[in-house]
Design a protein around this motif. Structure first.
Motif, mmCIF file in Angstrom:
data_model
loop_
_atom_site.group_PDB
_atom_site.id
_atom_site.type_symbol
_atom_site.label_atom_id
_atom_site.label_comp_id
_atom_site.label_asym_id
_atom_site.label_seq_id
_atom_site.Cartn_x
_atom_site.Cartn_y
_atom_site.Cartn_z
ATOM 1 N N PRO A 1 0.698 -1.235 0.110
ATOM 2 C CA PRO A 1 0.096 -0.180 -0.077
ATOM 3 C C PRO A 1 0.994 1.258 0.091
ATOM 4 C CG PRO A 1 -0.992 -1.617 1.550
ATOM 5 C CD PRO A 1 0.471 -2.266 0.887
ATOM 6 N N ALA A 2 1.882 1.369 0.769
ATOM 7 C CA ALA A 2 2.772 2.371 0.855
ATOM 8 C C ALA A 2 3.195 2.710 -0.400
ATOM 9 C CB ALA A 2 3.952 2.471 2.023
ATOM 10 N N TRP A 3 3.854 1.606 -0.958
ATOM 11 C CA TRP A 3 4.688 1.490 -2.230
ATOM 12 C C TRP A 3 3.836 1.873 -3.551
ATOM 13 C CZ3 TRP A 3 9.713 1.432 -2.743
ATOM 14 C CH2 TRP A 3 10.227 1.137 -3.911
ATOM 15 N N ASN A 4 2.608 1.564 -3.490
ATOM 16 C CA ASN A 4 1.503 2.065 -4.458
ATOM 17 C C ASN A 4 1.191 3.538 -4.103
ATOM 18 O OD1 ASN A 4 1.647 -0.529 -5.532
ATOM 19 N ND2 ASN A 4 -0.205 -1.170 -4.528
ATOM 20 N N LEU A 5 1.253 4.052 -3.370
ATOM 21 C CA LEU A 5 0.733 5.294 -2.801
ATOM 22 C C LEU A 5 2.139 6.161 -3.188
ATOM 23 C CD1 LEU A 5 -0.989 7.702 -1.498
ATOM 24 C CD2 LEU A 5 0.129 7.219 0.349
#
Ligand SMILES: [Zn+2]
Length: 302
Positions: free
Chosen positions: A74-78
């Motif tokens: 999730p952080a990576w995609n954000l």
């Protein structure tokens, strides 16, 4: 005779047979995990040895560590959505070496436990170790506080400053009580870097780490020069301050990291070439910059 019917058909299990799972192969044929580890092993090399970039420990227990958690998609995609990393980056943060560090088990644990963070300081072009421990559990970290660790922003695989800022936000959340908001730092290296003569420092603030064990390979010539956008470097003799993160800092680090060889190389690696020649040239200039041509191997940004 035939060995084709290894599994009864139709195959009705919910998942493929475990023995068919393999690492995803990259274009070079290496698995992504192997590529991640090899890139770190080659980058975090000093005097011919792999070392912890924080304390210089060089024994066999060194670990390959992640800035953004290896499973934190999730952080990576954000980050991709925000443009803090190139849009075409690897799907898994655990496979991107620019999201990695070589550290000893001790500092790996402290990093993952939110005991300290690392801030890229544009004025001195160094990555600073900042102890941020409300619970004062890291006494040993005090001697490391405020000094630069062994990462070189000129490296084509150096970690991007904004990745460290994401980790810093998490560290500050865990350590919500601090006696002072501004943190004094020095322009000095960690002690092991200077006492073991691991770096060549130029008079103009430039520097180059000694990667090879052979003295002749690094003792000649001047440190590789660098040039980043002009910043408000503190006058000689004053202590720079690290201020808490805010929108201005994010904008500053974004501007700086887009000039770094690491960002430009990352953009080139992840760019698609499915468009017309004109479209591809336009996208290359937008993402990498036309000025990059011809100086890619120098680490110089003109
Ligand atoms: Zn260490």
């Amino acid at each position: 005779m035939s060995s084709l019917n290894l599994y009864p058909l139709p195959y009705t299990a919910s998942n493929p047979p475990a023995e068919l799972f393999r690492d995803i192969e990259t274009a070079s044929g290496r698995s992504d995990t192997t590529a991640f580890e090899t890139d770190l092993d080659e980058r975090d090399m000093f005097l011919g040895r792999r070392r912890c970039v924080v304390c210089g420990d060089g024994d066999r227990t060194l670990q390959h560590c992640h800035i953004i958690g290896g499973k934190d998609k999730p952080a990576w995609n954000l980050l991709k959505t925000l443009g803090w990393v190139p849009t075409g980056v690897k799907a898994e943060p655990q496979h991107e070496s620019r999201n990695g560090l070589t550290m000893c088990p001790n500092h790996h644990q402290q990093f993952d436990d939110w005991r300290f963070f690392i801030r890229f300081e544009p004025n001195i072009k160094k990555y600073i170790f900042v102890l941020c421990d409300s619970y004062e559990e890291s006494q040993a970290g005090k001697r490391l506080h405020g000094k630069a660790i062994a990462l070189d922003f000129k490296d084509k695989r150096s970690p991007l400053p904004l990745l460290f800022l994401v980790h810093e936000y998490m560290v500050r959340g865990r350590n919500f009580f601090q006696r002072t908001s501004d943190v004094e730092i020095t322009c000095e290296w960690q002690d092991w870097i200077t006492t073991e003569d691991v770096v060549d420092d130029g008079n103009d603030g430039s520097f180059a780490f000694k990667r090879s064990a052979a003295p002749s390979s690094f003792s000649t010539g001047r440190p590789m020069p660098w040039q980043l956008p002009s910043t408000d470097a503190p006058p000689t003799g004053t202590q720079p301050l690290l201020t808490p993160p805010n929108g201005d800092l994010v904008a500053q680090l974004m501007a700086v990291q887009r000039t770094m060889p690491s960002w430009k190389e990352w953009q080139k690696e992840t760019m698609g070439w499915e468009g017309t020649a004109e479209e591809n040239i336009k996208r290359y200039v937008e993402n990498v910059g036309v000025e990059n041509a011809g100086v890619e191997n120098s680490g110089i940004d003109n």
